[in-house]
Every structure is written in C-alpha cells, then in structure tokens.
Design a protein around this motif. Structure first.
Motif, PDB file in Angstrom:
ATOM      1  N   GLY A 152       0.811  -1.204   0.000  1.00 46.43           N
ATOM      2  CA  GLY A 152       0.000   0.000   0.000  1.00 46.43           C
ATOM      3  C   GLY A 152       0.850   1.262   0.000  1.00 46.43           C
ATOM      4  O   GLY A 152       0.573   2.215  -0.739  1.00 46.43           O
ATOM      5  N   GLN A 161      -6.308   3.759  -6.200  1.00 45.22           N
ATOM      6  CA  GLN A 161      -7.217   2.628  -6.089  1.00 45.22           C
ATOM      7  C   GLN A 161      -6.475   1.373  -5.620  1.00 45.22           C
ATOM      8  O   GLN A 161      -6.955   0.639  -4.760  1.00 45.22           O
ATOM      9  CB  GLN A 161      -7.868   2.362  -7.443  1.00 45.22           C
ATOM     10  N   TYR A 162      -5.287   1.150  -6.194  1.00 44.06           N
ATOM     11  CA  TYR A 162      -4.488  -0.011  -5.789  1.00 44.06           C
ATOM     12  C   TYR A 162      -4.066   0.119  -4.322  1.00 44.06           C
ATOM     13  O   TYR A 162      -4.098  -0.871  -3.562  1.00 44.06           O
ATOM     14  CB  TYR A 162      -3.250  -0.139  -6.664  1.00 44.06           C
ATOM     15  N   LEU A 205      -5.583   1.765  -1.876  1.00 49.67           N
ATOM     16  CA  LEU A 205      -6.734   1.516  -1.006  1.00 49.67           C
ATOM     17  C   LEU A 205      -7.056   0.033  -0.925  1.00 49.67           C
ATOM     18  O   LEU A 205      -7.463  -0.472   0.132  1.00 49.67           O
ATOM     19  CB  LEU A 205      -7.949   2.303  -1.525  1.00 49.67           C
ATOM     20  N   THR A 206      -6.868  -0.678  -2.033  1.00 47.01           N
ATOM     21  CA  THR A 206      -7.106  -2.125  -2.033  1.00 47.01           C
ATOM     22  C   THR A 206      -6.148  -2.827  -1.077  1.00 47.01           C
ATOM     23  O   THR A 206      -6.558  -3.668  -0.262  1.00 47.01           O
ATOM     24  CB  THR A 206      -6.935  -2.690  -3.452  1.00 47.01           C
ATOM     25  N   TRP A 207      -4.848  -2.488  -1.166  1.00 41.53           N
ATOM     26  CA  TRP A 207      -3.861  -3.129  -0.284  1.00 41.53           C
ATOM     27  C   TRP A 207      -4.105  -2.774   1.171  1.00 41.53           C
ATOM     28  O   TRP A 207      -4.002  -3.643   2.055  1.00 41.53           O
ATOM     29  CB  TRP A 207      -2.451  -2.727  -0.703  1.00 41.53           C
ATOM     30  N   PHE A 208      -4.449  -1.509   1.451  1.00 42.83           N
ATOM     31  CA  PHE A 208      -4.709  -1.119   2.835  1.00 42.83           C
ATOM     32  C   PHE A 208      -5.968  -1.801   3.379  1.00 42.83           C
ATOM     33  O   PHE A 208      -6.026  -2.157   4.564  1.00 42.83           O
ATOM     34  CB  PHE A 208      -4.839   0.405   2.941  1.00 42.83           C
ATOM     35  N   SER A 209      -6.957  -1.988   2.517  1.00 46.77           N
ATOM     36  CA  SER A 209      -8.171  -2.702   2.939  1.00 46.77           C
ATOM     37  C   SER A 209      -7.856  -4.150   3.267  1.00 46.77           C
ATOM     38  O   SER A 209      -8.341  -4.705   4.267  1.00 46.77           O
ATOM     39  CB  SER A 209      -9.233  -2.630   1.838  1.00 46.77           C
ATOM     40  N   LEU A 210      -7.047  -4.776   2.414  1.00 48.53           N
ATOM     41  CA  LEU A 210      -6.642  -6.158   2.686  1.00 48.53           C
ATOM     42  C   LEU A 210      -5.819  -6.247   3.965  1.00 48.53           C
ATOM     43  O   LEU A 210      -5.934  -7.228   4.717  1.00 48.53           O
ATOM     44  CB  LEU A 210      -5.839  -6.695   1.496  1.00 48.53           C
ATOM     45  N   PHE A 265      -6.169  -4.323   6.579  1.00 49.06           N
ATOM     46  CA  PHE A 265      -7.118  -4.222   7.696  1.00 49.06           C
ATOM     47  C   PHE A 265      -7.822  -5.555   7.937  1.00 49.06           C
ATOM     48  O   PHE A 265      -7.950  -6.012   9.080  1.00 49.06           O
ATOM     49  CB  PHE A 265      -8.138  -3.130   7.391  1.00 49.06           C
ATOM     50  N   ILE A 266      -8.260  -6.187   6.833  1.00 47.24           N
ATOM     51  CA  ILE A 266      -8.943  -7.475   6.965  1.00 47.24           C
ATOM     52  C   ILE A 266      -7.995  -8.518   7.540  1.00 47.24           C
ATOM     53  O   ILE A 266      -8.369  -9.327   8.410  1.00 47.24           O
ATOM     54  CB  ILE A 266      -9.483  -7.924   5.589  1.00 47.24           C
ATOM     55  N   TRP A 267      -6.749  -8.513   7.044  1.00 43.06           N
ATOM     56  CA  TRP A 267      -5.755  -9.477   7.525  1.00 43.06           C
ATOM     57  C   TRP A 267      -5.485  -9.278   9.019  1.00 43.06           C
ATOM     58  O   TRP A 267      -5.406 -10.254   9.781  1.00 43.06           O
ATOM     59  CB  TRP A 267      -4.463  -9.312   6.723  1.00 43.06           C
TER      60      TRP A 267
END
Length: 228
Positions: A22, A199-200, A202-207, A209-211
């Motif tokens: 991210g 966009q990329y 935000l995707t990595w940061f979202s993953l 958070f989920i992780w």
C-alpha cells in the motif's frame, strides 16, 4: 504457545507485506502525479517550430505552430464521443512551408458526415506532436475500401498518406480558407493516461485491515482455547 507464536509471526509478516504494498502504491501515486503535471504543463506550453529531427520519446506532446497547407485525402478513425455518439477522427496530410509532410488529426466528425468533402488549403496549425499507442492484439485491420481505421496507427497511416511518421493533434486552426467548423478538434489531454495507484493503494490497505482483523480473531480464539 508455539501455535500462538506461529500465528503471530504469520499474521505480522502478512500485515507488513500488505502495508508495504500500500505504501509503495502511494509512492507510485506521487510519482505519477508529478509526471502528469509535467505532461500537462508541456501540452499547454507556448507552441514553437517543428524540430528538424523528430524523436518520439523526446518530442511527445511537444506544442508546435505550423504554417502550410492541408492537403486533399484523409483517413477516418472510428471513435465515439460521450453525449454525441459514433463518428470518426479525421487524419489528413499537412505540408509545411518548408516542404515537410505530417499527419494532422483535424478532429471529430459525426458518422453521418463521413462522406462529406472537407475544405483544404493554406492554414496555420497549432497543436501537439503525438505518437498515439492505440493498437493491440485485438485491433482489427483497417478497412481500406471503406476508409475505416480502428486506431490511430502512425506508421501505416504515414505510409498511406506519404508523410513522415509523426502526427500533430490539432488544438487551434487559423485560416481564411479552411472551414474551421468542419471538424471538432480533440486536443491532447492527460485524461487518457492511466493513474490507478490510489485505487491499488486503497485495495492493499483494505486487505491489510482485513488481515489484521482475522489475525486478531485467530489469536483470540487460540488463547481462549488454551485457557479453556
């Protein structure tokens, strides 16, 4: 305890990797925005003369002012404009006062005006040099009988019209002869240059958070089992 340490190690390494990706994308975003700002400034810069030797990498987006003549003969590139519909980009040969022949992207016409005869003649052209990259493995071959091209492909278009392999995208046309309203200029902009790094990121940061949430859950469950 070993299981707890193992889960902590895997979770921490995974979180670190996702956060690093991210952060890397955010760095790429700053890099790309700097490039786009440089390109935008160059596009809008004051036009100058045509370089004696054209180099696509060096001269891409270079603003130029050309005195010369729009010649008969044109190629039509199938395209569309939102809110207007299908039509064509008109690519015509242009010869400078110095005798150099270039491709001129005159702009857009609606499909029903394809067979109209557009006026030619002496003109001052202000625009930007460009070598569009629009051809890929899925681009159909041009229909030369119907004069329909499916991308602006500089080299074969130059061969077809007998010009140098270089294209000037019209920004402004000044002439007492040429019908300026015949085409709608489509000047070069940065809108077609991809910039998806935010966009990329935000995707990595979202993953990440989920992780982190999943890691915390499994650690909590493992501790609860061990205490039970």
């Amino acid at each position: 305890m070993r299981r707890f340490i193992f889960l902590s190690l895997v979770g921490g390494l995974g979180l670190l990797a996702l956060l690093s990706l991210g952060i890397w994308q955010m760095q790429r975003l700053a890099w790309k925005e700097d490039i786009l700002a440089t390109i935008e400034a160059r596009i809008a810069d004051a036009p100058g003369p045509l370089p004696e030797v054209l180099e696509p990498e060096r001269d891409k987006y270079l603003p130029v002012r050309l005195e010369g003549e729009i010649l008969p003969g044109e190629l039509h590139v199938l395209t569309s404009i939102q809110g207007t519909g299908a039509g064509y980009r008109v690519i015509a040969p242009f010869v400078t006062d110095g005798g150099r022949r270039l491709l001129l992207d005159r702009g857009f016409i609606i499909a029903s005006r394809k067979d109209e005869t557009r006026t030619t003649g002496l003109a001052t052209v202000i625009g930007n040099l460009h070598w569009p990259v629009e051809v890929d493995g899925f681009t159909p071959e041009p229909d030369t009988e119907k004069n329909i091209w499916y991308a602006r492909d500089v080299a074969p278009m130059a061969a077809e019209l007998g010009t140098e392999p270089a294209m000037v995208i019209l920004r402004e046309l000044r002439s007492d002869v040429v019908d300026v309203g015949a085409t709608l200029p489509q000047p070069v902009t940065i809108s077609g240059i991809a910039n998806d790094h935010l966009q990329y990121a935000l995707t990595w940061f979202s993953l990440a958070f989920i992780w982190a949430a999943m890691t915390a859950y499994f650690l909590w469950r493992n501790r609860a089992k061990s205490e039970g």
